[in-house]
Design a protein around this motif. Sequence first.
Motif, PDB file in Angstrom:
ATOM      1  N   PHE A  39     -31.794  -7.462  -7.124  1.00 58.46           N
ATOM      2  CA  PHE A  39     -30.411  -7.284  -6.682  1.00 58.46           C
ATOM      3  C   PHE A  39     -30.386  -6.262  -5.551  1.00 58.46           C
ATOM      4  N   TYR A  40     -29.225  -5.812  -5.147  1.00 59.25           N
ATOM      5  CA  TYR A  40     -29.060  -4.811  -4.099  1.00 59.25           C
ATOM      6  C   TYR A  40     -29.712  -5.235  -2.779  1.00 59.25           C
ATOM      7  N   LYS A  41     -29.518  -6.508  -2.436  1.00 58.94           N
ATOM      8  CA  LYS A  41     -30.089  -7.024  -1.197  1.00 58.94           C
ATOM      9  C   LYS A  41     -29.054  -7.149  -0.088  1.00 58.94           C
ATOM     10  N   THR A  42     -27.781  -7.176  -0.468  1.00 57.04           N
ATOM     11  CA  THR A  42     -26.725  -7.377   0.514  1.00 57.04           C
ATOM     12  C   THR A  42     -25.573  -6.402   0.259  1.00 57.04           C
ATOM     13  N   THR A  43     -24.694  -6.314   1.235  1.00 60.76           N
ATOM     14  CA  THR A  43     -23.487  -5.497   1.060  1.00 60.76           C
ATOM     15  C   THR A  43     -22.679  -5.985  -0.126  1.00 60.76           C
ATOM     16  N   GLN A  44     -22.564  -7.297  -0.286  1.00 55.87           N
ATOM     17  CA  GLN A  44     -21.795  -7.845  -1.399  1.00 55.87           C
ATOM     18  C   GLN A  44     -22.403  -7.440  -2.734  1.00 55.87           C
ATOM     19  N   ASP A  45     -23.733  -7.357  -2.802  1.00 55.00           N
ATOM     20  CA  ASP A  45     -24.379  -6.926  -4.042  1.00 55.00           C
ATOM     21  C   ASP A  45     -23.892  -5.536  -4.454  1.00 55.00           C
ATOM     22  N   PHE A  46     -23.831  -4.636  -3.495  1.00 63.49           N
ATOM     23  CA  PHE A  46     -23.376  -3.276  -3.810  1.00 63.49           C
ATOM     24  C   PHE A  46     -21.898  -3.277  -4.195  1.00 63.49           C
ATOM     25  N   GLN A  47     -21.104  -4.097  -3.541  1.00 63.27           N
ATOM     26  CA  GLN A  47     -19.692  -4.179  -3.901  1.00 63.27           C
ATOM     27  C   GLN A  47     -19.516  -4.734  -5.312  1.00 63.27           C
ATOM     28  N   GLN A  48     -20.325  -5.720  -5.669  1.00 62.73           N
ATOM     29  CA  GLN A  48     -20.299  -6.240  -7.033  1.00 62.73           C
ATOM     30  C   GLN A  48     -20.703  -5.157  -8.033  1.00 62.73           C
ATOM     31  N   ALA A  49     -21.724  -4.404  -7.666  1.00 60.21           N
ATOM     32  CA  ALA A  49     -22.214  -3.371  -8.577  1.00 60.21           C
ATOM     33  C   ALA A  49     -21.163  -2.287  -8.821  1.00 60.21           C
ATOM     34  N   ASN A 119     -25.455   5.593 -11.248  1.00 55.34           N
ATOM     35  CA  ASN A 119     -26.705   6.165 -10.755  1.00 55.34           C
ATOM     36  C   ASN A 119     -27.562   5.119 -10.051  1.00 55.34           C
ATOM     37  N   ALA A 120     -27.588   3.908 -10.593  1.00 58.35           N
ATOM     38  CA  ALA A 120     -28.365   2.848  -9.954  1.00 58.35           C
ATOM     39  C   ALA A 120     -27.836   2.552  -8.559  1.00 58.35           C
ATOM     40  N   ILE A 121     -26.523   2.504  -8.419  1.00 55.68           N
ATOM     41  CA  ILE A 121     -25.920   2.251  -7.106  1.00 55.68           C
ATOM     42  C   ILE A 121     -26.281   3.370  -6.128  1.00 55.68           C
ATOM     43  N   LEU A 122     -26.115   4.601  -6.561  1.00 57.22           N
ATOM     44  CA  LEU A 122     -26.347   5.739  -5.669  1.00 57.22           C
ATOM     45  C   LEU A 122     -27.805   5.826  -5.232  1.00 57.22           C
ATOM     46  N   ASP A 123     -28.723   5.567  -6.146  1.00 53.44           N
ATOM     47  CA  ASP A 123     -30.134   5.617  -5.775  1.00 53.44           C
ATOM     48  C   ASP A 123     -30.525   4.477  -4.852  1.00 53.44           C
ATOM     49  N   ARG A 124     -30.005   3.284  -5.118  1.00 54.60           N
ATOM     50  CA  ARG A 124     -30.403   2.121  -4.318  1.00 54.60           C
ATOM     51  C   ARG A 124     -29.760   2.116  -2.933  1.00 54.60           C
ATOM     52  N   ILE A 125     -28.537   2.621  -2.834  1.00 52.41           N
ATOM     53  CA  ILE A 125     -27.839   2.540  -1.556  1.00 52.41           C
ATOM     54  C   ILE A 125     -28.378   3.551  -0.544  1.00 52.41           C
ATOM     55  N   ALA A 126     -29.050   4.578  -1.044  1.00 52.51           N
ATOM     56  CA  ALA A 126     -29.532   5.632  -0.142  1.00 52.51           C
ATOM     57  C   ALA A 126     -30.458   5.074   0.936  1.00 52.51           C
ATOM     58  N   THR A 132     -22.483  -0.751   7.343  1.00 49.49           N
ATOM     59  CA  THR A 132     -22.071   0.329   8.236  1.00 49.49           C
ATOM     60  C   THR A 132     -22.068   1.663   7.493  1.00 49.49           C
ATOM     61  N   ASP A 133     -22.215   2.738   8.238  1.00 50.74           N
ATOM     62  CA  ASP A 133     -22.187   4.063   7.629  1.00 50.74           C
ATOM     63  C   ASP A 133     -20.844   4.325   6.956  1.00 50.74           C
ATOM     64  N   SER A 134     -19.775   3.844   7.549  1.00 54.04           N
ATOM     65  CA  SER A 134     -18.446   4.064   6.989  1.00 54.04           C
ATOM     66  C   SER A 134     -18.303   3.404   5.624  1.00 54.04           C
ATOM     67  N   LEU A 135     -18.744   2.155   5.503  1.00 46.45           N
ATOM     68  CA  LEU A 135     -18.660   1.457   4.230  1.00 46.45           C
ATOM     69  C   LEU A 135     -19.573   2.105   3.201  1.00 46.45           C
ATOM     70  N   LYS A 136     -20.754   2.517   3.631  1.00 49.51           N
ATOM     71  CA  LYS A 136     -21.679   3.165   2.707  1.00 49.51           C
ATOM     72  C   LYS A 136     -21.059   4.454   2.145  1.00 49.51           C
ATOM     73  N   LYS A 137     -20.428   5.221   2.997  1.00 48.59           N
ATOM     74  CA  LYS A 137     -19.792   6.459   2.533  1.00 48.59           C
ATOM     75  C   LYS A 137     -18.684   6.162   1.527  1.00 48.59           C
ATOM     76  N   THR A 138     -17.940   5.090   1.776  1.00 49.56           N
ATOM     77  CA  THR A 138     -16.855   4.734   0.863  1.00 49.56           C
ATOM     78  C   THR A 138     -17.397   4.304  -0.494  1.00 49.56           C
ATOM     79  N   ILE A 139     -18.443   3.489  -0.478  1.00 47.55           N
ATOM     80  CA  ILE A 139     -19.043   3.042  -1.737  1.00 47.55           C
ATOM     81  C   ILE A 139     -19.615   4.222  -2.505  1.00 47.55           C
TER      82      ILE A 139
END
Length: 523
Positions: A39-49, A119-126, A132-139
């Motif tokens: 998982f965590y391969k796309t932006t949508q994956d992180f949004q789902q998570a 925690n899984a989201i925060l570690d994987r998104i790093a 975009t940086d803006s979306l990453k900061k929001t997530i």
Amino acid sequence: MKNYKYIPGIYITAILLLASCTKDFLTLYPEGSLNGNSFYKTTQDFQQAVTGAYTPLRDIANNAFWMDEMRSDNATYDYFAKDRGNAATENISTFLDESTNGIIQNRYQAAYVGIGRTNAILDRIAGFSGMTDSLKKTIVAETKALRGHYYFDLVRNYGGVPLHLHEVLKMEDSYLPRASVEDVYAQVISDLKEALDVLPSPQFTSASTGRINKGVVATELAAVYMQRGDYSSALPLLQSVAGMGYTLMTNFSSIFNPANKSADKNKELIFDVQYQSGTTGMQSSFIYRFLPNMSTSFPLLGEGVKFNINTYGGWNIPTDNLKAVFEPGDQRFDATIGVIEGTINSTQDFVPTKVVSAVNYTPPAGVVTKYFCRKYYFPPYPNINRNTDQNWPLYRYSEVLLMLAECLNETGKSGDAIPYLNQVRVRAFGDANHNITSANQEQLRAAIALERRRELAFENKRWQDLIRTGQAITVMNAYGITAKQKFSYLLPQSFNVTQNRLLYPIPKREMDLNKQLKQNPGY
């Protein structure tokens, strides 16, 4: 099918996902399971998570009313002599709970499920570069706000707990000792402050329903500071929320009506737990818990209901103590507490006939009456047992007004506090004739506390209010004396409320799995 492994409140590698979602709207879909490495391969994956990280809010809410409301003098249970299989839930209400209690375990576990997902989201998104940086900061901000919320729930109820701040990938990483209360609160504050700086202000659109925003975070961070007695830090946060566009609904009962759960219809709801009726497993069933045990539900639940007996209920019953605090003319009384008339049949089951108003109520001769929490009662209900759209409120704007009044009063600005208190009272009575015009700090402190009790009854606030204001031991021991005089089924050792009982035990299962944990005193 679930293919994860559970260890002390944390999931290894796998993250359970609730839904796919757009950028704003918290869309609800059935829960499934995916492996974190695929998982965590796309932006949508992180949004789902992120959406999946909201799911444990429901699991906590499904258990919290026992621990937050029925622990207090607001609510009790309807003793059902025919069925004595509910000792675990009854014992929470009477302060006889133990570390093996399933409700206490469920809440603890649900919070750590949420923490594991965040925690899984925060570690994987790093290390993720596909957004975009803006979306990453929001997530990241939304995820940290959720993690802060889960740790706040844990520290208030269990004290210092293991502080997991990274995804658990190895068995040995899952076993941590308890952190101090101070360290857990420091992490909660850190997570919420980081989120506050990034998240957008509330939008009040249907597309923003259910999402954490700046208003949610500012309100919860203020609640954290107030729990710690830091009114000066809470005050500017609450003042900022008061300028974000929230308003009081005109009619008190309409706040809780599922028809008004969308953010564009209800600007009073700051944060509530989202439920959805149907066959996807995301429904709520609160009203079925709060109605009495009954031989038939037809007269109460609506024409569409085809099932019969409700043996699920009898919980969160209003106490005489709560009924007595409402003033004449307070519209919240009728919206909060109802009466069910009926009879007792030959097998000692309650047979209801109708719901009537509790205002100035006198039972007719020969009629059996049952009081119940009416705040979440909006029939007719669908032809699916224990399946409703009812959300659970966590923060409302009226509470922010009362928090503002409390903070101003505690920081020596009693005169400035009174208008905020009166905003709530004007809505409650429909006019300004019941406004408080003057009071010293001590008088106003008592008035605000009483107003919170009336306004927020059955919203899981009373027990923590008693704790943070230093009244829990005195109030609940006095209540227990009265209760034991009235109810002969209460054991003599019930309602022995001491300092140790202001925290719940660390669940026995967690103690058995993690030998580094030490139990709270008295359990």
